[in-house]
Design a protein around this motif. Structure first.
Motif, short mmCIF file in Angstrom:
data_model
loop_
_atom_site.label_atom_id
_atom_site.label_comp_id
_atom_site.label_asym_id
_atom_site.label_seq_id
_atom_site.Cartn_x
_atom_site.Cartn_y
_atom_site.Cartn_z
N GLU C 357 1.14 -1.91 0.56
CA GLU C 357 0.13 -0.11 -0.27
C GLU C 357 0.96 1.60 0.21
O GLU C 357 0.18 2.21 -0.25
N VAL C 358 2.28 0.85 -0.10
CA VAL C 358 2.74 2.26 -0.16
C VAL C 358 3.82 2.46 -1.09
O VAL C 358 4.18 3.12 -1.63
N ALA C 359 4.07 1.22 -1.75
CA ALA C 359 5.00 1.04 -2.52
C ALA C 359 4.20 1.23 -3.94
O ALA C 359 4.56 1.87 -4.64
N LEU C 360 3.31 0.88 -4.19
CA LEU C 360 2.23 1.09 -5.16
C LEU C 360 2.44 0.62 -6.54
O LEU C 360 3.11 1.32 -7.28
N MET C 361 3.64 -0.75 -6.89
CA MET C 361 4.22 -0.85 -8.05
C MET C 361 4.08 -2.91 -8.14
O MET C 361 4.14 -3.50 -6.76
N PRO C 362 4.20 -2.56 -9.02
CA PRO C 362 3.86 -4.70 -9.18
C PRO C 362 4.67 -5.34 -8.68
O PRO C 362 4.48 -6.78 -7.18
N ASN C 363 5.64 -5.08 -8.43
CA ASN C 363 6.64 -5.99 -7.51
C ASN C 363 7.03 -6.13 -6.24
O ASN C 363 7.31 -4.39 -5.80
N LYS C 364 8.32 -6.23 -6.53
CA LYS C 364 9.07 -6.00 -5.07
C LYS C 364 9.32 -4.70 -4.47
O LYS C 364 10.44 -4.08 -5.60
N VAL C 365 9.56 -4.20 -3.48
CA VAL C 365 9.82 -2.83 -3.68
C VAL C 365 11.46 -2.19 -2.50
O VAL C 365 10.09 -2.61 -1.61
N PHE C 366 11.93 -1.91 -2.06
CA PHE C 366 13.05 -2.36 -1.15
C PHE C 366 14.34 -1.17 -1.34
O PHE C 366 15.00 -0.94 -2.61
N TYR C 367 15.06 -0.45 0.07
CA TYR C 367 16.24 -0.54 -0.18
C TYR C 367 16.81 -1.23 -0.19
O TYR C 367 17.21 -2.00 -0.07
N ARG C 368 17.71 -1.08 -0.92
CA ARG C 368 19.43 -1.70 -0.99
C ARG C 368 20.49 -1.81 -0.28
O ARG C 368 20.94 -0.75 -0.22
N ALA C 369 20.68 -2.19 0.52
CA ALA C 369 21.95 -2.91 1.33
C ALA C 369 23.00 -1.77 0.57
O ALA C 369 23.04 -2.13 -0.10
N GLY C 370 24.09 -1.48 1.50
CA GLY C 370 25.58 -0.58 0.74
C GLY C 370 24.52 0.07 0.30
O GLY C 370 26.52 1.03 -0.55
N ASP C 371 24.33 0.87 -0.40
CA ASP C 371 24.87 2.08 -1.11
C ASP C 371 22.50 3.56 -0.45
O ASP C 371 22.51 4.35 -0.98
N ASN C 372 21.67 1.50 0.29
CA ASN C 372 20.44 2.64 0.23
C ASN C 372 20.05 3.00 -0.76
O ASN C 372 18.89 4.08 -0.42
N GLN C 373 19.62 2.89 -1.90
CA GLN C 373 19.06 3.46 -2.95
C GLN C 373 18.15 2.95 -2.95
O GLN C 373 17.75 1.31 -2.60
N LEU C 374 16.59 3.02 -2.97
CA LEU C 374 15.07 2.01 -3.72
C LEU C 374 15.30 1.03 -4.40
O LEU C 374 16.06 2.32 -5.58
N MET C 375 14.64 0.29 -4.44
CA MET C 375 14.64 -0.48 -5.86
C MET C 375 13.66 -0.90 -5.90
O MET C 375 12.85 -1.11 -5.83
N PRO C 376 13.01 0.16 -6.82
CA PRO C 376 11.53 0.78 -7.32
C PRO C 376 11.34 -0.02 -8.47
O PRO C 376 12.39 -0.99 -9.19
N ASP C 377 10.25 -0.31 -8.86
CA ASP C 377 9.88 -0.25 -10.78
C ASP C 377 10.12 1.21 -11.61
O ASP C 377 9.99 1.64 -11.27
N LEU C 378 10.32 0.41 -12.95
CA LEU C 378 10.69 1.75 -13.99
C LEU C 378 9.32 1.11 -14.70
O LEU C 378 9.59 0.18 -14.79
#
Lengths: 288, 317, 421
Positions: C357-378
């Protein structure tokens, strides 16, 4: 390569015509009233926004006719209420006051129309290129040149052949004598200011067709206008016209060889003019 | 109280307020780095006013030297020597050298021509900073460096973590600059500048080498404006092409006029009002630009001599 | 409430007393001594609300505000009320952005810092938050350095890196349109890294860069560059411009009729730009970072409806989602870890997955360890002049997982240094 340069010279003239239109309005106001109008860009924006609002009712051509007039009316009001009080004072004060006005205009347009870029469309028949090879000669750009040419011609005709024009010209040379001769200088300055703002409004409608319409549309155009005036020569309208065209062409040609310098080049030109011949190309000695 | 006593009292009051600023500013809802910012910009405005208010010459391109000071300091710390004091020194040297050279070129112009040529040079520096991405960071600015604690041998002053410590560093620089400027203004040189401001032609007839005086006044004002720039970069841990743009120069002019061009402390008051007003109003509303713009308009129309112009009704300086 | 007291004083005060008097007004909030548990938790949003980026900043703010309302309805953070303080960083003056960051952290004592749209400001205020050890989510600045060479343990980013954007669309462009590419690149870090990303792709696929034009940021007239592009005879003209530059360049490209001769494409595109273009200029293949019309993804419809209520009927853009997701990230991790300690929260965000309900995207959305970058869908797709509804200006052709498009952490240049506790 020569073809590329030629393209850019042509294109530069087109853009230069636009700069000239804006600078002419500024120059008119500066020459007669000694007012440095930093709000000119704000008036340009207002012209564009008014046109955008009017298009659904009167169409593109109606907006083109009406918006600059409305902008000029706003200009006349501003002159009457605010700028009039600064005559006779150091030009620094008009600069600062119009600087403040520019803030108000930018914020006002953002408040009324919103911060988003508004989709300003020009009629389709204007927006397409005239030939496949010379594709950059779009109908719209040529239309801009034609319109600027018409406006400039009309301006020069007005200044040369009408009584108002004669008074303005006389006033830029010696306002005191003009006043002594019985001309109502207050109204003269007022109308002159309105005329200058009319040109700004017109430039605004043209700009909205070419650039995105958003509150800061005028703020990047104000400095090049001053540069055009200085290069052409303070106090000389033909000089301003020449200055605008020159900076347009210079910018375009430099873009071919060294795009990073395409904006800096106009300031380099201005610097050179000021160091070598401060009165500008067509200006008179000792004018300011 | 006669005029001199009044002046001394005013000076004392200003210094007391400045020395204790971190303590009373927080209580008023400010924050220490706001105070530092006021000081740095006040220094810039006062430097500009050395030229504008006391010599009568308007420059609209002072931001160029402000920015050169900022980049000089930043690039030194980032690429050369990780030392704050060296950074400040380099920033001042770079700004001053540029000003010295440019000054010789432009000093024969006056009025609007002088103002426009300062804009021309200012904009050229701006575009250099803006486009020379690999060196200056371009539009992204010069980042990835910070002001480093000052190692005085016997003690280390942590100006990075401690805002108050940095404020006092700025205050020390401010005090030195202001003392020099005040001393110059009270000297025969300063009196000559006033004469030039009042009537340049007469000064020339009296045999005063006007151009040379203006050049020197220009140089002094640029030395301190580049100091301000270096301090500004340290304040933000960042250098930014926008610091060189003509509207930044315009801000300095506004601060000087707002506070009162003809008085020494005027620009300080102007900077304080400008910074604090903008800080306050922009927190209250997104339409802060209208209020600030309106404020300028009203000041120009009704208080053209600035805040201190109202306070002192006597003849200038 | 303090705000009313302020406006009353504003009317009475004369203009001259502005300076110090205003300073005095600033803090006359009645000092009601509240129990610690009732003290609200503050989010500080440092974004531009004036200038070129005003629209983007405003949209992020609206997204943040919606999240704040929802969080409060659900009980707040650690049973405390949450509130949003927003400060205008302006669009161009980084000094002001830094100053406002100091204000939010030192004076207002925010627990979480959000912002900025402008990459330079995002970096600069990241330094401030790092010094102050405050958890910081970058909502909308795209320069790679934020989670690359200038990364910090406390700085996380919701929007994509430029490499993620180029990698998601480059194969499609190569396969569908051709191998000869011409770049219109805005001359700043964002543009440069986008171009580098595409150049890396071209090398991998065996394509050819037939030329590139570096356009100064804020260019109004793109004709010289478009003339050069036409002369180079590419298959695709890649527009890397953003914001106002994108509007100008695309508008002019269409005025020149270039879309009839060449394919027009690029990496990042935003709904705000498409809305600002005249309908005939809404062309090209692009990547969106989030799109409102996702009929098969749960919870999106509710989000769209909620935002529409706040904007008076306009659909949310990626910017709204950036603000929304950033605020919710902080709330979720704080409630999960039951602490407000920035270091513990930052550690907790490693590999933290956003709920649907926060991600609002079809796939798994998470913050990557190591660089703190969110991995969303494009969302890869193309602009449409006129969609099924007036706001549907983009047609999504395919969805690429961010984690597939991103550079591995080792290649981003990010080395997180955690504070020694």
């Amino acid at each position: 390569m020569t073809q590329l340069i030629l393209f850019n010279v042509f294109n530069g003239l087109i853009i230069g015509a636009f700069y000239a239109l804006m600078a002419l309005g500024l120059s008119l106001i500066l020459n007669l009233s000694g007012v440095i109008n930093f709000a000119h860009g704000g008036f340009l924006a207002i012209g564009g926004y008014l046109a955008f609002t009017l298009i659904p009712y009167v169409g593109f051509w109606g907006a083109l006719a009406l918006a600059p007039v409305l902008t000029a009316i706003i200009g006349i009001l501003v002159e009457r209420v605010l700028i009039r009080r600064l005559y006779g004072r150091d030009p620094l004060y008009s600069l600062l006051l119009t600087f403040g006005l520019a803030f108000i205009f930018e914020d006002g347009t953002r408040y009324i129309w919103g911060p988003q870029t508004l989709p300003f469309s020009v009629p389709d028949y204007l927006a397409s290129p005239l030939s496949s090879d010379y594709f950059f000669l779009t109908g719209y750009r040529l239309f801009m040149v034609v319109l600027v040419a018409v406006a400039v011609t009309a301006l020069f005709l007005l200044l040369t052949y009408t009584r108002l024009g004669a008074r303005i010209r006389a006033g830029t040379l010696d306002l005191e004598t003009v006043s002594v001769l019985g001309v109502n200088v207050r109204i003269l300055r007022n109308l002159n200011f309105g005329l200058g703002i009319y040109l700004a409004g017109l430039a605004g409608v043209l700009a909205a067709g070419m650039l995105g319409l958003q509150p800061t549309i005028g703020s990047d155009l104000i400095m090049p206008s001053f540069v055009a005036i200085i290069i052409g020569g303070l106090g000389s309208l033909p000089g301003t016209l020449l200055g605008g065209l020159l900076i347009g062409v210079a910018s375009g040609v430099v873009t071919v060889f060294y795009p990073s310098a395409s904006e800096a080049v106009i300031y380099i030109m201005m610097g050179l003019v000021l160091l070598v011949r401060p009165r500008g190309l067509l200006g008179e000695e000792g004018r300011f | 109280m006669n005029a001199i006593n009044k002046r001394v009292a005013a000076d004392v009051l200003v210094w007391i307020l400045l020395l204790t600023m971190p303590y009373w500013l927080n209580g008023l809802g400010g924050y220490t780095s706001l105070g530092s910012r006021v000081l740095v910009l006040a220094l810039a405005a006062m430097s500009l006013n050395f030229l504008l208010g006391f010599t009568g010459v308007l420059s609209f391109g002072h931001a160029a030297y402000f920015g050169l000071g900022a980049y000089g300091a930043g690039m030194t710390i980032k690429y050369l020597v990780p030392s704050t004091l060296t950074g400040i020194a380099v920033g001042v040297i770079v700004g001053t050298t540029a000003a010295a050279i440019i000054g010789t070129l432009i000093v024969r112009l006056r009025g609007i021509y002088f103002a426009m040529v300062t804009i021309a040079f200012g904009q050229v520096f701006y575009y250099i900073a803006f486009r020379w991405n690999s060196v200056t960071g371009g539009d992204d600015g010069l980042s990835g460096w910070q002001r480093l604690p000052i190692d005085l041998g016997f003690t280390r002053i942590d100006i990075l973590g401690n805002d108050k410590a940095f404020y006092y560093l700025v205050l020390v620089c401010f005090a030195i600059a202001v003392a020099i400027m005040a001393a110059l203004l009270r000297s025969p040189f300063g009196r000559t500048l006033l004469a030039i401001r009042e009537n340049e032609r007469r000064a020339r007839f009296l045999g005063i080498p006007v151009d040379r005086h203006i050049w020197f006044s220009w140089l002094i004002s640029c030395v301190f404006v580049s100091l301000a720039g270096a301090l500004y970069a340290l304040l933000n841990n960042f250098a930014d092409p926008h610091n060189l743009r003509w509207d930044q120069s315009g801000d300095f002019v506004i601060m000087a006029v707002l506070g009162g061009m003809r008085s020494f402390w005027g620009p300080l008051i102007g900077a304080a009002i400008f910074v604090v007003l903008q800080d306050y109003v922009s927190s209250q509303t997104d339409n802060w630009m209208s209020f600030i713009g309106l404020f300028f308009v009203l000041v120009v129309l009704f208080f053209p001599r600035g805040v201190l112009g109202l306070v002192r009704r006597s003849a200038p300086s | 409430m303090p705000k009313d007291i302020f406006s009353q004083h504003l009317k009475r005060r004369t203009i001259l007393k502005a300076g110090l008097a205003i300073g005095a007004m600033q803090v006359t909030s009645p000092f009601v001594i509240k129990a610690l548990g009732e003290e609200p938790i503050k989010f500080g949003l440092n974004d531009p609300f004036t200038g070129t980026y005003a629209e983007l900043g405003k949209n992020e703010k609206i997204g943040c505000e919606l999240a704040i309302e929802e969080i409060n309805k659900k009980g707040g953070i650690l049973s405390r009320h949450v509130e949003l303080l927003s400060e205008d960083s302006t669009s161009a003056d980084t000094g002001t952005a830094v100053q406002k960051a100091h204000k939010l952290i030192e004076r207002d004592k925010v627990t979480f810092l959000l912002g900025n749209v402008n990459s330079a400001m995002a970096l600069a205020i990241g330094e401030v938050s790092h010094q102050a050890k405050v958890l910081h989510i970058v909502t909308g600045g795209h320069t790679d350095a934020v989670t690359g060479t200038d990364c910090h343990w406390n700085v996380f980013r919701v929007c994509n890196t430029t490499r993620m954007e180029t990698n998601s669309v480059s194969k499609l462009l190569f396969d569908k349109f051709g191998k000869k590419w011409y770049f219109i690149t805005p001359d700043y870090a964002f543009g440069h890294t986008l171009q580098q990303g595409f150049e890396a792709s071209l090398k991998k696929f065996g394509g050819m860069e037939v030329g590139a034009s570096l356009t100064p940021l804020g260019t109004s007239d793109f004709s010289s560059y478009l003339i050069k592009a036409q002369a180079a005879k590419p298959d695709v003209i890649i527009f890397l411009t953003a914001g106002q530059d994108a509007v100008n360049s695309l508008k002019q490209a269409v005025q020149f009729g270039l879309e009839k001769k060449f394919h027009i494409a690029g990496a990042q595109q935003e709904l705000e730009v498409l809305e600002g273009l005249p309908p005939n200029a809404r062309i090209g293949t692009w990547v969106f970072e989030w799109y409102w019309n996702q009929p098969n993804v749960p919870h999106v419809k509710e989000f769209v409806a909620a935002i529409k209520k706040k904007t008076g009927g306009k659909v949310p853009t990626a910017r709204h989602w950036f603000g929304y997701a950033s605020v919710w990230t902080c709330a979720l991790i704080a409630n999960e870890k039951k602490t407000l300690d920035a270091v513990k929260l930052a550690k907790g965000l490693e590999n933290f997955q956003l709920p649907p309900e926060v991600a609002l995207m079809p796939n798994k959305v998470f913050y990557r360890a190591g660089d703190n970058q969110l991995m969303p869908d494009l969302y890869v797709g193309h602009a449409v002049e006129k969609g099924p509804t007036p706001e549907d200006l983009f047609h999504v052709d395919s969805i690429v997982k961010g984690v597939d498009a991103a550079l591995p952490v080792s290649e981003t240049g990010c080395h997180l240094k955690w504070p020694t506790i």
